[in-house]
Write a protein that holds these residues in place. Structure first.
Motif, short mmCIF file in Angstrom:
data_model
loop_
_atom_site.label_atom_id
_atom_site.label_comp_id
_atom_site.label_asym_id
_atom_site.label_seq_id
_atom_site.Cartn_x
_atom_site.Cartn_y
_atom_site.Cartn_z
N SER A 14 -46.49 -2.97 -26.13
CA SER A 14 -47.23 -2.08 -26.90
C SER A 14 -46.77 -0.87 -27.17
CB SER A 14 -48.80 -2.16 -26.32
OG SER A 14 -48.94 -1.27 -25.27
N LEU A 15 -45.35 -0.68 -27.12
CA LEU A 15 -44.86 0.52 -27.51
C LEU A 15 -44.18 0.75 -28.95
CD1 LEU A 15 -42.49 0.84 -24.42
CD2 LEU A 15 -44.57 2.16 -24.87
N ASP A 16 -44.58 -0.60 -29.76
CA ASP A 16 -44.26 -0.64 -31.12
C ASP A 16 -44.93 -1.66 -31.54
OD1 ASP A 16 -43.21 0.02 -33.40
OD2 ASP A 16 -41.06 -0.21 -32.61
N VAL A 17 -44.96 -1.99 -32.92
CA VAL A 17 -45.91 -2.92 -33.53
C VAL A 17 -44.91 -3.63 -34.29
CG1 VAL A 17 -48.11 -1.73 -33.37
CG2 VAL A 17 -46.58 -1.40 -35.25
N PRO A 18 -45.31 -5.11 -34.77
CA PRO A 18 -44.49 -5.66 -35.53
C PRO A 18 -44.86 -5.40 -37.03
CG PRO A 18 -46.07 -7.30 -34.34
CD PRO A 18 -46.38 -5.87 -34.14
N SER A 19 -43.71 -5.48 -38.06
CA SER A 19 -43.87 -5.30 -39.33
C SER A 19 -44.60 -6.42 -39.96
CB SER A 19 -42.39 -4.93 -39.96
OG SER A 19 -41.65 -4.07 -39.38
N GLU A 20 -44.19 -7.60 -39.56
CA GLU A 20 -44.94 -8.82 -40.09
C GLU A 20 -45.43 -9.67 -38.82
OE1 GLU A 20 -42.70 -10.72 -43.10
OE2 GLU A 20 -42.23 -8.94 -44.25
N GLY A 21 -46.06 -10.71 -38.94
CA GLY A 21 -46.45 -11.61 -38.04
C GLY A 21 -47.12 -10.86 -36.85
N THR A 22 -47.45 -11.65 -35.93
CA THR A 22 -48.42 -11.27 -34.82
C THR A 22 -47.78 -11.12 -33.14
OG1 THR A 22 -49.18 -13.54 -34.41
CG2 THR A 22 -50.62 -12.17 -35.99
N ALA A 23 -48.26 -10.12 -32.54
CA ALA A 23 -47.82 -10.23 -31.09
C ALA A 23 -49.01 -10.16 -30.40
CB ALA A 23 -47.04 -9.14 -30.66
N THR A 24 -49.35 -11.29 -29.72
CA THR A 24 -50.54 -11.09 -28.67
C THR A 24 -50.09 -11.31 -27.41
OG1 THR A 24 -51.84 -12.50 -30.56
CG2 THR A 24 -52.64 -12.44 -28.48
N VAL A 25 -50.70 -10.09 -26.54
CA VAL A 25 -50.28 -9.98 -25.31
C VAL A 25 -51.56 -10.05 -24.31
CG1 VAL A 25 -49.27 -8.54 -23.46
CG2 VAL A 25 -48.18 -8.86 -25.96
N LEU A 26 -51.80 -10.75 -23.39
CA LEU A 26 -52.96 -10.81 -22.66
C LEU A 26 -54.45 -10.83 -23.39
CD1 LEU A 26 -51.85 -8.38 -20.01
CD2 LEU A 26 -51.98 -10.90 -19.66
N GLY A 27 -54.36 -11.51 -24.51
CA GLY A 27 -55.47 -11.74 -25.63
C GLY A 27 -55.49 -10.52 -26.47
N ASN A 28 -54.74 -9.61 -26.37
CA ASN A 28 -54.76 -8.34 -27.47
C ASN A 28 -53.58 -8.43 -28.71
OD1 ASN A 28 -56.46 -6.50 -25.70
ND2 ASN A 28 -55.03 -7.37 -24.25
N SER A 29 -54.01 -8.28 -29.64
CA SER A 29 -53.36 -8.31 -30.89
C SER A 29 -52.63 -6.92 -30.89
CB SER A 29 -53.79 -8.58 -32.15
OG SER A 29 -53.14 -8.40 -33.23
N ILE A 30 -51.32 -6.77 -30.77
CA ILE A 30 -50.70 -5.51 -30.41
C ILE A 30 -51.06 -4.67 -31.58
CG2 ILE A 30 -48.52 -4.24 -30.17
CD1 ILE A 30 -49.76 -5.58 -27.60
N ALA A 31 -50.70 -5.17 -32.72
CA ALA A 31 -51.14 -4.49 -34.07
C ALA A 31 -52.22 -3.85 -34.41
CB ALA A 31 -50.47 -5.18 -35.43
N GLN A 32 -53.34 -4.48 -33.72
CA GLN A 32 -54.74 -4.07 -33.87
C GLN A 32 -55.12 -3.14 -32.95
OE1 GLN A 32 -56.85 -7.47 -34.57
NE2 GLN A 32 -55.83 -8.03 -36.31
N LEU A 33 -54.29 -2.65 -32.01
CA LEU A 33 -54.81 -1.74 -30.89
C LEU A 33 -54.77 -0.32 -31.25
CD1 LEU A 33 -53.11 -3.15 -27.67
CD2 LEU A 33 -55.38 -3.61 -28.55
N SER A 34 -55.73 0.41 -30.87
CA SER A 34 -55.70 2.04 -31.09
C SER A 34 -54.52 2.43 -30.04
CB SER A 34 -57.11 2.53 -31.11
OG SER A 34 -57.21 2.57 -29.52
N GLN A 35 -54.19 3.71 -30.36
CA GLN A 35 -53.28 4.20 -29.47
C GLN A 35 -54.05 4.27 -27.85
OE1 GLN A 35 -52.24 8.12 -30.78
NE2 GLN A 35 -50.41 7.37 -31.93
N LYS A 36 -55.25 4.56 -27.90
CA LYS A 36 -55.96 4.82 -26.64
C LYS A 36 -55.80 3.34 -25.90
CE LYS A 36 -60.16 6.15 -24.51
NZ LYS A 36 -61.60 7.01 -24.89
N GLN A 37 -56.34 2.18 -26.90
CA GLN A 37 -56.19 0.78 -26.37
C GLN A 37 -54.85 0.33 -25.88
OE1 GLN A 37 -57.86 -0.83 -29.91
NE2 GLN A 37 -59.98 -1.17 -28.89
N ALA A 38 -53.78 0.65 -26.50
CA ALA A 38 -52.57 0.38 -26.08
C ALA A 38 -52.13 0.91 -24.87
CB ALA A 38 -51.95 0.51 -27.29
N ALA A 39 -52.54 2.24 -24.48
CA ALA A 39 -52.20 3.01 -23.54
C ALA A 39 -52.94 2.50 -22.22
CB ALA A 39 -52.64 4.39 -23.76
#
Length: 234
Positions: free
Chosen positions: A57-82
């Protein structure tokens, strides 16, 4: 029960360069299960670290999805990613990233200061983590007093002290000799087996590859091979 901890679907990552862009990753599709001991392997520039950064969660995809422990990385706020990083993902880097003015104990404790833990609970957790890596006798030492192998063991303790579900290790043996590399890898292997933590490495080190149970080979930003292997007897 779904044991998938990492799901990458049609993941592409581009970086702006001049008037255009550089495509670092192209159409990555991967799933990793809880408790895997896997490596992203390939030469420098193949996209390993970029992929590790997205999983972490230090970066986000340009296309497609990355789901980590049930979290969509691209949809996390900075606070949620932290929060995801601080509580559930451990990081191990090739440069140790220890704070030189602090003791071994304080360096490991640092990972817990963002969590709402009592000093007593932090103490228990730190000493347990130092016990995992065999460094309880070094708790008051500064990093400058340690060998490279010991510094990397402190880094492992720091990544493990919060009992993460995933540990991401970026070239963790790059600055170590062969003996220390094997010691570090055996420590991580034991933690993987005893605690069920998912380890994902970024590496082109043959010593690391001997321990991997799954090798995901990257070349020019694409997965070119994904194989389950029987780890060598080392």
């Amino acid at each position: 029960m779904d044991d998938k901890v990492i799901q990458l679907q049609s993941l592409t990552k581009r970086f702006p360069v001049g008037n255009g862009y550089f495509t670092a990753l192209t159409d990555i599709n991967l799933e990793l299960q809880k408790g895997e001991f896997a490596g992203l392997v390939g030469p420098s520039g193949s996209g390993k670290t970029t992929l590790l950064n997205i999983i972490g969660s230090l970066d986000v995809p340009s296309e497609g999805t990355a789901t980590v422990l049930g979290n969509s990385i691209a949809q996390l706020s900075q606070k949620q990613a932290a929060h995801l990083r601080n509580h559930h993902i451990g990081f191990i880097f090739q440069t140790y990233n220890l704070l030189p003015v602090y003791t071994v104990y304080e360096n490991v404790e640092f990972a817990l200061l963002l969590q709402n833990m009592s000093a007593n609970d932090r103490r228990k957790s730190v000493m347990q983590a130092l016990e995992w890596v065999g460094l309880t006798d070094k708790e008051k030492s500064k990093p400058s007093m340690l060998s490279g192998g010991e510094c990397q063991r402190v880094a492992i303790a720091r990544s493990m002290v919060k009992k993460p579900q995933i540990v991401l290790a970026d070239e963790p043996t790059a600055n170590l000799d062969s003996k220390n590399s094997h010691h570090i890898l055996q420590t991580m292997q034991t933690l993987n087996e005893e605690l069920g933590v998912t380890f994902v490495f970024s590496t082109h080190d043959e010593k690391v590859m001997q321990y991997l149970k799954r090798k995901i080979s990257l070349a020019d930003g694409r997965v070119v091979k994904d194989e389950t292997v029987m780890a060598d007897s080392v």
